[in-house]
Design an enzyme around this catalytic site. Sequence first.
Site, PDB file in Angstrom:
ATOM      1  N   GLY A  71      35.173 -76.581  63.723  1.00  0.00           N
ATOM      2  CA  GLY A  71      36.133 -76.079  62.732  1.00  0.00           C
ATOM      3  C   GLY A  71      37.411 -76.902  62.766  1.00  0.00           C
ATOM      4  O   GLY A  71      37.850 -77.322  63.841  1.00  0.00           O
ATOM      5  N   ILE A 130      46.743 -90.539  69.146  1.00  0.00           N
ATOM      6  CA  ILE A 130      45.762 -91.396  69.852  1.00  0.00           C
ATOM      7  C   ILE A 130      45.825 -92.814  69.258  1.00  0.00           C
ATOM      8  O   ILE A 130      45.871 -93.810  69.986  1.00  0.00           O
ATOM      9  CB  ILE A 130      44.320 -90.838  69.725  1.00  0.00           C
ATOM     10  CG1 ILE A 130      44.214 -89.433  70.333  1.00  0.00           C
ATOM     11  CG2 ILE A 130      43.319 -91.779  70.395  1.00  0.00           C
ATOM     12  CD1 ILE A 130      42.896 -88.717  70.009  1.00  0.00           C
ATOM     13  N   ASN A 174      34.781 -76.010  72.072  1.00  0.00           N
ATOM     14  CA  ASN A 174      33.823 -75.992  73.189  1.00  0.00           C
ATOM     15  C   ASN A 174      32.473 -76.601  72.799  1.00  0.00           C
ATOM     16  O   ASN A 174      31.843 -77.290  73.610  1.00  0.00           O
ATOM     17  CB  ASN A 174      33.671 -74.574  73.752  1.00  0.00           C
ATOM     18  CG  ASN A 174      33.360 -73.545  72.683  1.00  0.00           C
ATOM     19  OD1 ASN A 174      33.307 -73.865  71.491  1.00  0.00           O
ATOM     20  ND2 ASN A 174      33.154 -72.311  73.086  1.00  0.00           N
ATOM     21  N   ASP A 220      40.527 -71.307  68.350  1.00  0.00           N
ATOM     22  CA  ASP A 220      40.030 -70.195  69.170  1.00  0.00           C
ATOM     23  C   ASP A 220      40.646 -70.120  70.569  1.00  0.00           C
ATOM     24  O   ASP A 220      40.562 -69.085  71.223  1.00  0.00           O
ATOM     25  CB  ASP A 220      38.500 -70.282  69.318  1.00  0.00           C
ATOM     26  CG  ASP A 220      37.778 -70.172  67.980  1.00  0.00           C
ATOM     27  OD1 ASP A 220      38.365 -69.626  67.034  1.00  0.00           O
ATOM     28  OD2 ASP A 220      36.625 -70.635  67.887  1.00  0.00           O
ATOM     29  N   ARG A 245      51.954 -54.891  57.146  1.00  0.00           N
ATOM     30  CA  ARG A 245      52.751 -53.779  57.699  1.00  0.00           C
ATOM     31  C   ARG A 245      53.557 -53.082  56.591  1.00  0.00           C
ATOM     32  O   ARG A 245      53.661 -51.855  56.572  1.00  0.00           O
ATOM     33  CB  ARG A 245      53.684 -54.323  58.786  1.00  0.00           C
ATOM     34  CG  ARG A 245      54.664 -53.333  59.341  1.00  0.00           C
ATOM     35  CD  ARG A 245      54.058 -52.358  60.305  1.00  0.00           C
ATOM     36  NE  ARG A 245      53.697 -52.949  61.574  1.00  0.00           N
ATOM     37  CZ  ARG A 245      53.002 -52.300  62.514  1.00  0.00           C
ATOM     38  NH1 ARG A 245      52.592 -51.055  62.320  1.00  0.00           N
ATOM     39  NH2 ARG A 245      52.709 -52.890  63.658  1.00  0.00           N
ATOM     40  N   LYS A 274      50.480 -40.145  66.360  1.00  0.00           N
ATOM     41  CA  LYS A 274      51.241 -38.988  66.837  1.00  0.00           C
ATOM     42  C   LYS A 274      52.712 -39.221  66.541  1.00  0.00           C
ATOM     43  O   LYS A 274      53.443 -38.343  66.129  1.00  0.00           O
ATOM     44  CB  LYS A 274      51.033 -38.808  68.340  1.00  0.00           C
ATOM     45  CG  LYS A 274      49.766 -38.011  68.636  1.00  0.00           C
ATOM     46  CD  LYS A 274      49.744 -37.500  70.053  1.00  0.00           C
ATOM     47  CE  LYS A 274      48.421 -36.808  70.331  1.00  0.00           C
ATOM     48  NZ  LYS A 274      47.860 -37.198  71.602  1.00  0.00           N
ATOM     49  N   LEU A 313      42.063 -68.663  55.800  1.00  0.00           N
ATOM     50  CA  LEU A 313      43.480 -69.031  55.681  1.00  0.00           C
ATOM     51  C   LEU A 313      44.083 -69.241  57.072  1.00  0.00           C
ATOM     52  O   LEU A 313      45.093 -69.937  57.222  1.00  0.00           O
ATOM     53  CB  LEU A 313      44.272 -68.017  54.852  1.00  0.00           C
ATOM     54  CG  LEU A 313      44.471 -66.574  55.323  1.00  0.00           C
ATOM     55  CD1 LEU A 313      45.588 -66.470  56.328  1.00  0.00           C
ATOM     56  CD2 LEU A 313      44.754 -65.703  54.120  1.00  0.00           C
ATOM     57  N   ARG A 366      42.915 -71.053  59.310  1.00  0.00           N
ATOM     58  CA  ARG A 366      42.673 -72.413  59.803  1.00  0.00           C
ATOM     59  C   ARG A 366      43.533 -73.461  59.111  1.00  0.00           C
ATOM     60  O   ARG A 366      43.602 -74.605  59.559  1.00  0.00           O
ATOM     61  CB  ARG A 366      41.193 -72.765  59.624  1.00  0.00           C
ATOM     62  CG  ARG A 366      40.285 -72.126  60.639  1.00  0.00           C
ATOM     63  CD  ARG A 366      39.300 -73.125  61.227  1.00  0.00           C
ATOM     64  NE  ARG A 366      38.472 -73.742  60.231  1.00  0.00           N
ATOM     65  CZ  ARG A 366      37.178 -73.469  60.052  1.00  0.00           C
ATOM     66  NH1 ARG A 366      36.582 -72.566  60.791  1.00  0.00           N
ATOM     67  NH2 ARG A 366      36.487 -74.097  59.141  1.00  0.00           N
TER      68      ARG A 366
HETATM   69  N1  LIG Z   1      24.650 -78.359  73.247  1.00  0.00           N
HETATM   70  C1  LIG Z   1      25.055 -79.285  72.371  1.00  0.00           C
HETATM   71  N2  LIG Z   1      24.497 -80.514  72.385  1.00  0.00           N
HETATM   72  C2  LIG Z   1      24.887 -81.460  71.522  1.00  0.00           C
HETATM   73  N3  LIG Z   1      25.822 -81.285  70.584  1.00  0.00           N
HETATM   74  C3  LIG Z   1      26.410 -80.102  70.514  1.00  0.00           C
HETATM   75  C4  LIG Z   1      26.073 -79.036  71.399  1.00  0.00           C
HETATM   76  N4  LIG Z   1      26.834 -77.955  71.081  1.00  0.00           N
HETATM   77  C5  LIG Z   1      27.601 -78.345  70.043  1.00  0.00           C
HETATM   78  N5  LIG Z   1      27.373 -79.622  69.698  1.00  0.00           N
HETATM   79  C6  LIG Z   1      27.965 -80.381  68.607  1.00  0.00           C
HETATM   80  O1  LIG Z   1      29.318 -80.007  68.390  1.00  0.00           O
HETATM   81  C7  LIG Z   1      29.462 -79.552  67.051  1.00  0.00           C
HETATM   82  C8  LIG Z   1      30.588 -78.573  66.944  1.00  0.00           C
HETATM   83  O2  LIG Z   1      30.324 -77.426  67.745  1.00  0.00           O
HETATM   84  P1  LIG Z   1      30.818 -75.979  67.281  1.00  0.00           P
HETATM   85  O3  LIG Z   1      30.305 -75.720  65.915  1.00  0.00           O
HETATM   86  O4  LIG Z   1      30.450 -75.041  68.348  1.00  0.00           O
HETATM   87  O5  LIG Z   1      32.393 -76.123  67.121  1.00  0.00           O
HETATM   88  P2  LIG Z   1      33.524 -76.289  68.210  1.00  0.00           P
HETATM   89  O6  LIG Z   1      33.635 -77.703  68.611  1.00  0.00           O
HETATM   90  O7  LIG Z   1      33.342 -75.301  69.296  1.00  0.00           O
HETATM   91  O8  LIG Z   1      34.815 -75.963  67.332  1.00  0.00           O
HETATM   92  P3  LIG Z   1      35.249 -74.553  66.743  1.00  0.00           P
HETATM   93  O9  LIG Z   1      34.706 -73.495  67.644  1.00  0.00           O
HETATM   94  O10 LIG Z   1      36.732 -74.616  66.716  1.00  0.00           O
HETATM   95  O11 LIG Z   1      34.658 -74.504  65.375  1.00  0.00           O
HETATM   96  C9  LIG Z   1      28.089 -79.003  66.710  1.00  0.00           C
HETATM   97  O12 LIG Z   1      27.864 -78.918  65.322  1.00  0.00           O
HETATM   98  C10 LIG Z   1      27.201 -80.060  67.327  1.00  0.00           C
HETATM   99  O13 LIG Z   1      27.131 -81.218  66.536  1.00  0.00           O
HETATM  100  O1  LIG Z   2      34.251 -72.256  58.910  1.00  0.00           O
HETATM  101  P1  LIG Z   2      32.993 -71.781  59.566  1.00  0.00           P
HETATM  102  O2  LIG Z   2      32.026 -72.888  59.796  1.00  0.00           O
HETATM  103  O3  LIG Z   2      32.422 -70.611  58.871  1.00  0.00           O
HETATM  104  O4  LIG Z   2      33.352 -71.307  61.043  1.00  0.00           O
HETATM  105  C1  LIG Z   2      34.079 -70.168  61.324  1.00  0.00           C
HETATM  106  C2  LIG Z   2      34.353 -70.164  62.808  1.00  0.00           C
HETATM  107  O5  LIG Z   2      35.122 -71.290  63.145  1.00  0.00           O
HETATM  108  C3  LIG Z   2      36.288 -70.880  63.808  1.00  0.00           C
HETATM  109  O6  LIG Z   2      37.324 -70.789  62.849  1.00  0.00           O
HETATM  110  C4  LIG Z   2      36.698 -71.882  64.832  1.00  0.00           C
HETATM  111  O7  LIG Z   2      35.753 -71.862  65.854  1.00  0.00           O
HETATM  112  C5  LIG Z   2      35.938 -69.523  64.413  1.00  0.00           C
HETATM  113  O8  LIG Z   2      37.079 -68.775  64.766  1.00  0.00           O
HETATM  114  C6  LIG Z   2      35.083 -68.971  63.313  1.00  0.00           C
HETATM  115  O9  LIG Z   2      34.173 -68.019  63.816  1.00  0.00           O
HETATM  116 MG   LIG Z   3      33.991 -73.308  69.516  1.00  0.00          MG
END
Ligand SMILES: Nc1ncnc2c1ncn2[C@@H]1O[C@H](COP(=O)(O)OP(=O)(O)OP(=O)(O)O)[C@@H](O)[C@H]1O
Ligand SMILES: O=P(O)(O)OC[C@H]1O[C@](O)(CO)[C@@H](O)[C@@H]1O
Ligand SMILES: [Mg+2]
Length: 327
Positions: A14, A26, A106, A132, A159, A216, A258, A260
């Site tokens: 995301g 970077i 992650n 997150d 609110r 309350k 919104l 994000r």
């Molecule tokens: N076990 C895995 N092995 C290889 N690639 C992975 C694995 N897990 C995730 N990825 C790669 O990372 C991408 C992003 O992972 P994910 O959708 O969990 O989002 P994120 O990096 O955790 O970010 P967010 O949670 O903020 O959306 C996945 O679409 C995939 O391409």
């Molecule tokens: O935009 P997408 O792919 O529906 O993903 C939504 C998810 O991505 C995040 O915004 C970031 O991980 C989560 O909080 C939410 O569950």
């Molecule tokens: Mg994640």
Amino acid sequence: MEKKGYIGILTSGGDASGMNATIRAITRSAICNGYKVKGIYRGYEGLIHDEIRELTSEDVSNIIQRGGTILKTARSKDFETPEGRQKAYEVMQKEEITALFVIGGNGSLTGARVFAQEHDDVVCIGLPGTIDNDLCGTDRTIGYDTALNTIVDCVDKIRDTATSHERIFFVEVMGRDAGFLAQNSAIASGAEAAIIPEDQTDKDQLEEFISRGFRKTKNSSIVIVTESATGKGAAYYADRVKKEYPQYDVRVTILGHLQRGGSPSAGDRILASRLGCASIQALMEGQRNVMIGIRNDKVVYVPIAEAIKQHKPIDNSLIDVLNELSI
Ligand SMILES: Nc1ncnc2c1ncn2[C@@H]1O[C@H](COP(=O)(O)OP(=O)(O)OP(=O)(O)O)[C@@H](O)[C@H]1O
Ligand SMILES: O=P(O)(O)OC[C@H]1O[C@](O)(CO)[C@@H](O)[C@@H]1O
Ligand SMILES: [Mg+2]
């Protein structure tokens, strides 16, 4: 690392406000230190499909204040397969990318770790970019502060109408399976309760909130609920109140995407800039497969394996603070 070849940067998962500020930091720090940089578009998808071009210092001008990511982002199913990662490796060789900088959450860092495990000669540096805040070893992730502020701004508005109509609002926020956004936005907005996945007490969180005596002393309430993949989001709790306490007027607001977007907060811009510069420093020191994080306001290098190892715990004192202050 020898300064031949390119540093490759991608954003994945995301989008999060501050990703652009991270790309800028970077890129500029790399160039300052004698490296050349390539931007990889659409996360791991772009790495597999060779959507890559060189980035100059000018390419990252005027982006520190912009939400989203100029490199685009994606969730790549192909990268989750060994075949997809092999293609990505071949593209890296072809493009002469010797170090891969991954800005993401992650999942993205899990991908980086798997990739580096498969290829000894791949250097991965992770930067925590997700709203997150669910990466271990860092107090904050880039994008979290901006999302938190957006939520607080929205809840302040809710609110007004909640008070005027004397209603209970269940406000659903993102976080996937992490309650940081819900818990801290509840504290910051003066909400009456937060329902978060980390609260694993046997007690039903709604019952607890009700038994603490909601309405309350107040004639309106706001409960912030973390989204749920298992159907226990805001609508679930609102339906229960409607059934179990029909005397109350209940509404649901799902804040959605919104959360994000938008210009990054000063906090996220500074965090992104610090971590971006530190990531080049880490590379020059010979670090590999680490995530650059922040702890107690100091930059730290966290092995990616540690950053993704477990569910990041929420400090229980935050739950106590909200409970004490929401009487
Ligand atoms: N076990 C895995 N092995 C290889 N690639 C992975 C694995 N897990 C995730 N990825 C790669 O990372 C991408 C992003 O992972 P994910 O959708 O969990 O989002 P994120 O990096 O955790 O970010 P967010 O949670 O903020 O959306 C996945 O679409 C995939 O391409
Ligand atoms: O935009 P997408 O792919 O529906 O993903 C939504 C998810 O991505 C995040 O915004 C970031 O991980 C989560 O909080 C939410 O569950
Ligand atoms: Mg994640």
